[in-house]
Write an enzyme that holds these catalytic residues in place. Structure first.
Site, PDB file in Angstrom:
ATOM      1  N   ARG B 619       0.837  -1.200   0.000  1.00 21.20           N
ATOM      2  CA  ARG B 619       0.000   0.000   0.000  1.00 21.20           C
ATOM      3  C   ARG B 619       0.872   1.250   0.000  1.00 21.20           C
ATOM      4  O   ARG B 619       1.830   1.341   0.776  1.00 21.20           O
ATOM      5  CB  ARG B 619      -0.884   0.009   1.240  1.00 21.20           C
ATOM      6  N   LEU B 621       1.251   4.896   1.063  1.00 17.90           N
ATOM      7  CA  LEU B 621       0.618   5.693   2.119  1.00 17.90           C
ATOM      8  C   LEU B 621       0.456   7.147   1.708  1.00 17.90           C
ATOM      9  O   LEU B 621      -0.488   7.817   2.132  1.00 17.90           O
ATOM     10  CB  LEU B 621       1.444   5.590   3.405  1.00 17.90           C
ATOM     11  N   LYS B 692       4.635  -1.891   2.509  1.00 21.40           N
ATOM     12  CA  LYS B 692       6.008  -2.348   2.612  1.00 21.40           C
ATOM     13  C   LYS B 692       6.919  -1.124   2.479  1.00 21.40           C
ATOM     14  O   LYS B 692       6.464  -0.003   2.287  1.00 21.40           O
ATOM     15  CB  LYS B 692       6.313  -3.374   1.515  1.00 21.40           C
ATOM     16  N   GLU B 696      14.139   2.679  -0.274  1.00 14.82           N
ATOM     17  CA  GLU B 696      15.369   2.245  -0.927  1.00 14.82           C
ATOM     18  C   GLU B 696      15.136   1.540  -2.253  1.00 14.82           C
ATOM     19  O   GLU B 696      16.062   1.366  -3.040  1.00 14.82           O
ATOM     20  CB  GLU B 696      16.136   1.305   0.017  1.00 14.82           C
TER      21      GLU B 696
END
Lengths: 329, 735, 169
Positions: B619, B621, B692, B696
């Site tokens: 998802r 955010l 998640k 990076e």
């Protein structure tokens, strides 16, 4: 930064008399303060010359331009006549540093810009330029940005600037006033030195000398090009740069003034290369011979070996562009 | 009230999707943005601390040995110098991320050139700087230092946990229809966050307040306490704004401990900021790597074997090593596998985490090798990757959680019009420019970490979120505000998020891309608890409760939260813990990159003209801040591909280019308008908010897309990063 | 010690400080104006950019005492929350920053850069030295290349500046 006394000079006589007493002039300060913070340079006295009346660009009687020593790089590059008739100078200045630095850096100061040699900048390293006799760490070290022409066993540093490269190709001269008030004109091409046994001396200035202006000769006709090659798209020093002023007479080269940056302790100009070109028809073979001539004595030190091939390619490409049919002035 | 959840099983409720406020996922502006753009956000150096002195560190100018004398007495009492700190507790190395204890201490031993030796404290910054420059340090040098990781006589060791030999790769290589067998090298990198490391220490009796620039306060406080030999309860750390971290501020660094020791000794607050060269020399470097990659596949392009054997380096005794093969373990199939890491012990600046340790350089090389295999086999690079997506983890035989790798490859190819791109290397030219296209896959492991956060629904109906989590530019202020607003039915303006204070409930901080999902989940759980209490007050079940725009209930019956609260605030702490889902499932994020470059045929200068990244990271955010994170990663990829390289002088191990003039991070003109696409995804195994990490992912393979495009433009494979012009010149067309 | 009169954001300050104090350190350590950032202290990053007498400069590479009588504008003088300048607001809307540390320098730089372009100053990427008609993305990028951003918000920095400068994409 070592403590220093700070004084403002009100006029030239004031400046040179103060400087004769072993003071260092500060104008833009962009290189000097960079180095004094690291204590690569550690002047006892700073004389601020920003109040001097040297910030004008004016036309000379001969039809050239007199660029005051305190004219900022930005003002010089943006000056309408510089843009129109000395475009190689505008382009060279705009290829250097950043907008912020060009706003502060001055014409005189930029001529005095010191090398970017990594070992010169690190006071923990031996460096003949910073500390005569201590040795050269670049010779067998990492020397990607170092000289391939005119270096010595004592020093392989380069002059890092762009502006002076264009001025060298334009046959400009530096106006210098000595502590005794004498004014002399030194061609920009003779202003910087080769390192030889005294790399601590970047240029021919003597104690108390004040750069007052750079004189541009009357404009030449012909094509003007500034090509700069560097490790990122902007805001980086030249690995190799080239200023070219080339005039054609029909299908032959009438004159060529070529200066190179990033290759030597000074902007590099080789008259034998120019002589080889004049009167000839442009061709790949001719430009190849010019490159052979320019680089006959070139020497790499390991990590800068590539500059020899790079310079050759840049020279050929710039000459090709400069001599193309229909090339605009 | 504490709400706790351990991720031992998937959270398939997707509760955030049941909410109606409509904040989560939107491209909301950063709530702290107005402070940042007006210069009012308080970074470490900028607290108004009365009577503050300045400290500047002095550096070692030998590479290995012992300090025999620090000539302090000549300095103290003159020119404003108040003290010279040479305490045995000074840090010799920075702390690794998550160390939770002091790193190597005692600056009388010298491990590397540039190591801090002493701190000069003076009334003004100018006096301290000059004092540090003048400080005479005597040494007894040891001659047995090692500098070159690849030198024959450099000691190396093999971390046990990172050696895999499965099947018979040598045989697979012999039997393969197509193979790649190449050695690649990547140089060291520096995080080069724009804010240099800084700490202001002030003592009140035994109590230390440290205002610093750190990413993981929950660990940093213990590292600092251990280093100072005091208890963590006596320390209060504040890092509400961090001017970039990228791993360099995961652990405490020399400035923190030296500032604390100095402040104690002189009895006044002391501010220590690192100079830019000190940031390069005394904080973490990313190790250089040598990577031997072997790929074997059949006629169909399906991998039968993967070899990825790497040499990295660090100081003797450091436990951290660059985990280069991290994604190689799970991204592609192939029965026969040999993956290993060897660590050379050298006297160079400490190696540690720099954005996406492991994948940043490992994926970069693996994806180059895939490109080489695509060429060898004649299979399109996108198709080749799709053919090698395994059903189950090829080593551990466990399933994957949500994985949108194939979708990212397909969507990227479609958007970039990959089918129309140049296929024949060196064949597309525009004037002096050789044009090429390249692509690469992206992957980064996903981690959830234990986190706590407190949410308080205040009597006036506004909410307060408090956690020691940091915002290092990642968007924490925004996303925690959004999660709380979504769950409690409040517009963003009614939610205040406070971060970076060890007095708040603790979490894992910012690192390893885990911050948003971990602390975000803690905020989610706290809000769920508060929702439960509200529902109870209203006599309904929590999942029947509708909260929107500051009201509870639906339509006409909706009541203002302030009414329901009746003057009593509700507070809850959310507590998330990782669990079995991390063990039983391979969790990772995925994506694809597509790049178009122009290489100057005369000079070899490369310009990236177009770049696209498509990412699946659970998802999203906040679409805006997530996109910015991806821009950042991809542009780091451009830097890694083209310009960035820490240069070490192998005569003494010192960093030659220890400043921003000569360590070339990309400038604005190096970067085109980049396109980022975020795929819709929910990963119920990853976290209760189905998110998640994304901070990076954008760098993990990005550089390979650029260098693969350089190959496509020129026919030249650069296997020794970065692809500076000197590596192309010899093979470019005749001038 | 040098006594220097500085006018910062319209307010006069009398600074009594060591001659070694840079304009940057004068602002941050002496006048409490910490909006201007120190990223490298050597003119290599642009975080310290302020506007002096209408021109953007690196405040780290100039001494405070060299600016006696000068008018200086820092980020604090451009706007504040609730009353942001157009560029400040555009940086927020376009997410032209992440960690925010280079941001005041970017915004001061862009503010003055737009004026330079209006004055017809050419850049390294201008095809014609007469100066560009409008600020293309490439022109914006080159003119802003003296401001490093390690978070690499460059595409959004260009978007924000383009919106305010009215350039062409």
């Amino acid at each position: 930064m070592k403590p220093f006394t700070y004084a403002k000079a009100n006029d030239r006589a004031d400046a040179t008399s103060q400087a004769a007493d072993d003071a260092t002039f500060i104008a833009g300060g962009t290189n000097l303060l960079d180095l004094t913070k690291l204590e690569v340079m550690a002047p006892d006295r700073l004389v601020d010359i920003n109040r001097l009346d040297l910030a004008e660009i004016s036309e000379t009687d001969e039809g050239g331009l007199r660029i005051g020593a305190l004219v900022s790089n930005s003002d010089c590059a943006a000056h309408v006549r510089v843009r129109q008739v000395y475009p190689v100078l505008s382009r060279a200045i705009l290829a250097g540093a950043s907008g912020q630095l060009r706003n502060k850096a001055t014409t005189g100061g930029n001529l005095c810009q010191r090398t970017r040699c990594y070992y010169f900048y690190d006071t923990a390293m031996p460096c003949n330029k910073r500390e005569p006799g201590s040795g050269c760490q670049a010779l067998q070290g990492f020397n990607r940005i170092h000289a391939i022409l005119g270096a010595s066993e004592a020093c392989i540093a380069t002059y890092p600037g762009d502006m002076a490269v264009a001025m060298t190709a334009l046959d400009a001269a530096v106006e210098i006033e000595s502590a005794a008030g004498e004014v002399r004109l030194i061609p920009v091409r003779d202003f910087h030195r080769l390192p030889g046994d005294h790399p601590e001396k970047d240029n021919i200035l003597e104690a108390g000398d004040l750069i007052t202006a750079v004189i541009l000769p009357p404009p030449v006709t012909g094509r003007q090009i500034y090509r700069k090659v560097r490790d990122r798209a902007s805001y980086a020093f030249a690995l190799c740069s080239m200023a070219a002023v080339v005039e054609m007479d029909g299908d032959r080269i009438a004159s060529a003034a070529l200066a190179f940056g990033g290759l030597a302790h000074k902007p590099w100009r080789d008259e034998a290369v120019e002589a080889l070109l004049v009167g000839e028809k442009p061709s790949a073979a001719l430009f190849g011979r010019a490159a052979d001539q320019l680089l006959a004595e070139a020497r790499g030190y390991g990590s800068n070996d590539f500059k020899i091939a790079l310079t050759r390619r840049v020279l050929i490409a710039v000459l090709t562009e400069a001599t193309q049919e229909g090339a605009a002035a | 009230m504490t709400a706790h959840q351990k991720m031992d099983k998937a959270d398939e409720r997707n509760r955030l999707d049941d909410m109606v406020q409509g904040l989560v996922g939107t491209p909301m502006d950063r709530p702290e943005g107005p402070l940042k753009v007006s210069g009012q956000a308080t970074y470490a150096h900028e607290w108004d601390v009365p009577d503050m002195l300045y400290g500047v560190l002095a550096r070692a100018t030998i590479s290995k040995g012992r300090v025999t004398d620090v000539a302090s007495s000549g300095l103290i009492g003159k020119n404003g110098v108040r003290a010279v700190i040479t305490d045995d507790r000074l840090l010799r190395r920075p702390a690794q991320g998550g160390a939770d204890e002091a790193p190597a201490q005692g600056a009388k031993q010298v491990d590397y050139f540039g190591q801090p030796i002493a701190l000069v404290v003076a009334e003004t910054f100018e006096q301290a700087r000059h004092g540090a420059n003048r400080l005479e340090i005597s040494y007894e040098a040891e001659g047995n230092a090692a500098f070159d990781p690849e030198a024959e006589d450099t000691d190396t060791d093999l971390p046990e946990d990172d050696q895999l030999d499965q099947g018979d790769l040598d045989q697979a290589m012999r039997d393969a229809a197509f193979t790649v067998d190449q050695v690649y090298r990547t140089p060291g990198h520096n995080s080069a966050a724009m804010e240099p490391h800084c700490a202001i220490a002030s003592w009140d009796g035994d109590k230390l307040t440290l205002r610093g620039s750190y990413q993981m306060l929950n660990f940093n406080i213990n590292e600092l306490a251990d280093a100072l030999h005091i208890v963590p309860d006596n320390i209060h750390m504040l890092s509400p704004y961090v001017g970039g971290g990228f791993g360099s501020k995961l652990g405490i660094s020399p400035e923190a401990v030296s500032a604390a020791l100095a402040a104690k000794e002189v009895g006044q607050p002391v501010c220590v900021a690192l100079s830019r060269p000190q940031v390069f020399e005394t904080t973490m470097r990313r190790s250089e790597t040598r990577q031997h990659v072997r790929l074997a596949c059949g006629e169909d392009g399906v991998l039968t074997g993967i070899g990825h054997e790497c040499l990295v380096s660090n100081l003797p005794g450091e436990g951290f090593y660059e985990p280069v093969t991290q994604a190689t373990h799970f991204l592609y199939g192939g029965k026969h596998r040999k993956l290993g890491i060897e660590v050379a012990r050298v006297n160079r600046t400490c190696g540690g985490s720099v954005r996406a340790p492991g994948e940043a350089v490992g994926m970069q090389v693996l994806e180059n090798a895939l490109d080489e295999l695509a060429e060898a086999s004649g299979i399109d690079p996108v198709e080749l990757r799709k053919r090698n997506v395994p059903d189950r983890h090829p080593e551990q035989d466990i399933p994957y959680s949500s994985r949108r790798f194939v979708e990212a490859l397909d969507e990227g190819a479609r958007r970039f019009q990959w089918d129309e791109c140049n296929k024949k290397p060196g064949s597309l030219r525009e004037g002096d420019w050789l044009i090429g296209h390249g692509m690469a896959g992206a992957s980064r492991v996903n981690i959830l970490s234990e986190a706590k956060a407190r949410v308080t629904l205040q009597a006036d109906g506004s909410a307060l979120v408090e956690t020691d989590m940091t915002d290092i530019g990642t968007g924490t202020y925004a996303i925690l505000t959004q999660i709380a607003g979504e769950m409690l039915g409040l517009p963003a303006a009614k939610v205040e998020t406070r971060l970076g204070d060890t007095d708040f409930p603790r979490g894992p901080g910012s690192g390893g891309s885990w911050g948003a999902a971990s602390t975000g989940s803690a905020v989610f759980l706290a809000c769920e608890e508060i929702r439960g209490t509200i529902a109870e007050a209203m006599g309904i079940e929590e999942d029947e409760l509708t909260l929107a725009d500051g009201k509870a209930g639906k339509g006409e019956a909706a009541r203002p939260l302030a009414d329901i609260l009746a003057g009593k605030p509700l507070s809850a702490i959310g507590h998330i813990e990782p669990g079995q889902t991390l063990e039983e499932m391979q969790q990772a994020t995925y994506g694809s990159y597509f790049a178009e470059v122009a290489v100057n045929a005369v000079t070899g200068e490369t310009r990236v003209r177009r770049m696209l990244g498509v990412f699946g990271a659970g998802r999203i955010l906040n679409e805006k801040t997530a996109t910015s994170q991806c821009y950042g990663g991809m542009i780091w990829g451009i830097g890694s591909a083209l310009t960035e390289e820490l240069v070490f002088d192998n005569r003494d191990g010192h960093i030659v280019n220890h400043d921003l003039a000569e360590y070339h991070i990309p400038v604005n003109l190096d970067v085109p308008q980049i396109e980022v696409v975020l795929l819709e995804e929910r990963d119920e195994y990853a976290s209760p908010i189905q998110a998640k990490g994304i901070g990076e992912l954008g760098i993990c393979g990005a550089a390979a897309a650029v260098t693969n495009a350089i190959y496509n433009a020129t026919g030249i494979r650069v296997r020794d990063y970065p692809a500076t012009l000197d590596k192309l010149l010899a093979d470019l067309p005749e001038a | 010690m040098e006594t220097t009169e500085l006018t910062v954001n319209g307010k006069r300050h009398e600074l009594e400080a060591d001659s070694r104090v840079t304009l940057l350190d004068a602002l941050r350590n002496h006048l409490g104006l910490t909006g201007t950032k120190k990223g490298c202290d050597h003119g290599q990053c642009g975080a310290c950019t302020v506007i002096v007498e209408g021109r953007r400069i690196n405040s780290c590479l100039t001494l405070a005492c060299m600016h006696d009588g000068d008018e200086i504008t820092t980020i604090e003088g451009l706007g504040e929350p609730g009353n942001l300048s157009d560029l400040q607001a555009a940086f927020v809307a376009h997410d032209g920053f992440q960690c925010g540390y280079c941001t005041p320098g970017q915004i001061c730089s862009a503010t003055a850069m737009i004026e330079e372009a209006k004055a017809g100053w050419p850049s390294f990427v201008s095809d014609d030295l007469a100066g560009p008609d409008a600020l293309s993305d490439e022109e914006i990028s080159e003119r802003m290349s003296g401001n490093l951003c390690r978070c690499a918000a460059y595409p959004n920095i260009v978007n924000a500046i383009r919106q305010v400068a009215g350039g062409k994409s």
